[in-house]
Scaffold this motif. Structure first.
Motif, PDB file in Angstrom:
ATOM      1  N   GLY A  17       0.819  -1.192   0.082  1.00  0.00           N
ATOM      2  CA  GLY A  17      -0.219  -0.087   0.026  1.00  0.00           C
ATOM      3  C   GLY A  17       0.870   1.365   0.031  1.00  0.00           C
ATOM      4  O   GLY A  17       0.253   2.328   0.088  1.00  0.00           O
ATOM      5  N   LYS A  18       2.023   1.188   0.140  1.00  0.00           N
ATOM      6  CA  LYS A  18       2.968   2.230   0.134  1.00  0.00           C
ATOM      7  C   LYS A  18       4.123   2.466  -0.997  1.00  0.00           C
ATOM      8  O   LYS A  18       4.272   1.410  -1.591  1.00  0.00           O
ATOM      9  N   PRO A  19       4.032   3.694  -1.588  1.00  0.00           N
ATOM     10  CA  PRO A  19       5.387   3.657  -2.689  1.00  0.00           C
ATOM     11  C   PRO A  19       6.615   3.082  -2.158  1.00  0.00           C
ATOM     12  O   PRO A  19       6.815   3.162  -1.110  1.00  0.00           O
ATOM     13  N   ASP A  22       3.012   0.348  -4.637  1.00  0.00           N
ATOM     14  CA  ASP A  22       1.457   0.617  -4.967  1.00  0.00           C
ATOM     15  C   ASP A  22       1.150   0.952  -6.197  1.00  0.00           C
ATOM     16  O   ASP A  22      -0.081   1.136  -6.419  1.00  0.00           O
TER      17      ASP A  22
END
Length: 355
Positions: A17-19, A22
């Motif tokens: 869910g995080k760069p 994502d």
């Protein structure tokens, strides 16, 4: 012979869910920064690709390929592991595998199966639109709960399970063949296709279908104590994909292959980052090169100990160090006498020695 393509990275274990994990843009750029030349893409991850669009639009697939290329990688294959698992689910696993399907399908095994079949068909179509001739999948399992023959299995139970498995996959394989795509089943515990013998049982029931291939992952064979080098000799013509995943098997006086219900850290058999386990990758890369394997060496990172980003970076270099750049000529060509057929006959005493 040809030089194996690689290194590639299976993205399933890194999506988050995080760069940069994502989005397709971010994760492909990150993979390239780790040293990878290709990425294997799970089609169930909406953050990486829109499977409906990919199945129906070559333009969308061209855009995906362009994004990957701009970031320094190419798409090696698509994966429908999770969807393939749901093509065949024993009722004992209904609740556990509902989590792999959309919430609207939970508690409805028939609808879940129909959705899974459609997903695999779309992955085939998307592969064709991307110009890729193979994809990965799990087979699913109906007989797996009866793996150990206690209580004694009723006569015909396993045969009925494989008959049904083949019935469900046959039209999917036919569609794949029409699209010029081969389905590479990962031979994996938890699937009815978990070793060579079970794969052959399936092949017999789909009439040796040319679209039915294997994804070769030696880590699963270490944990089964199967000869993973001999396996390459037996199934050379059916191996279409290769996962570089390591494992170690450390039996003791308390547990062995079955693992004693222990966590991955404490099991006798556990997965490790490439190079940290017991798999003889030098022998595997040499064997694949000699048998003219035309696919990618793709790292599937799974390790009970090491951080995934460290494993990914090390895995890229590990594959680079193991890929064999094939020779263009024989090592002893320097000693060639440059003879011709007439000279060969004379050397055998079959022709005139007089010129």
């Amino acid at each position: 012979m040809r030089t194996l393509k690689g290194p590639g990275l299976f993205l399933a274990q890194f999506v988050g869910g995080k760069p940069p994990f994502d989005s397709f843009e971010g994760i492909t750029r990150w993979a390239a920064s780790c040293g990878y030349l290709g990425v294997q893409v799970p089609t169930g991850e909406a953050s990486l690709m829109d499977l409906d669009l990919a199945a129906g639009s070559k333009d969308y697939c061209d855009t995906l390929r362009g994004t990957a290329a701009a970031n320094g990688v190419e798409i090696t294959e698509l994966s429908a592991h999770i969807q393939g698992q749901l093509v065949a689910v024993h009722p004992a696993y209904d609740l556990a595998f509902d989590g792999f399907a959309p919430a609207s399908l939970h508690g409805n095994p028939a609808a879940r199966q129909a959705w899974a079949v459609e997903q695999v068909l779309k992955t085939i179509d998307a592969s064709a639109n991307l110009g890729i001739d193979r994809m990965a999948a799990f087979s699913g399992a109906l007989a797996w709960p009866y793996l150990y023959p206690w209580p004694q299995r009723p006569a015909g139970l396993v045969e009925a399970a494989f008959d049904e498995l083949a019935k469900r996959w046959r039209p999917i394989l036919d569609h794949a063949a029409e699209k010029g795509v081969k389905i590479c089943y990962e031979i994996h515990p938890g699937e009815d296709l978990h070793d060579g013998a079970s794969f052959e049982m399936f092949l017999d029931r789909v009439d040796q279908h040319p679209a039915a291939m294997m994804l070769y992952d030696p880590s699963h064979y270490v944990l089964q104590q199967l000869d993973y080098i001999a396996h390459l000799d037996i199934y050379a013509e059916r191996i279409g994909m290769f996962h570089v995943k390591d494992a170690e098997f450390r039996p003791d006086g308390r547990q062995g292959v079955y693992g004693g219900f222990q966590s991955w850290v404490d099991r006798a058999g556990r997965f490790r980052s490439p190079g940290d386990g017991q798999v003889d990758f030098k022998a595997i890369f040499a064997k694949l090169t000699a048998m003219d394997f035309d696919g990618w060496a793709v790292v599937e990172w799974e390790c009970a100990l090491k951080h995934p980003e460290d494993g990914a970076r090390e895995g890229a270099q590990f594959v680079k160090d193991h890929i064999i750049r094939v020779t263009e000529h024989a090592f002893d060509d320097f000693a060639s006498a440059g003879t011709d057929q007439a000279a060969n006959l004379r050397m055998l005493g079959l022709g005139s020695r007089a010129s």
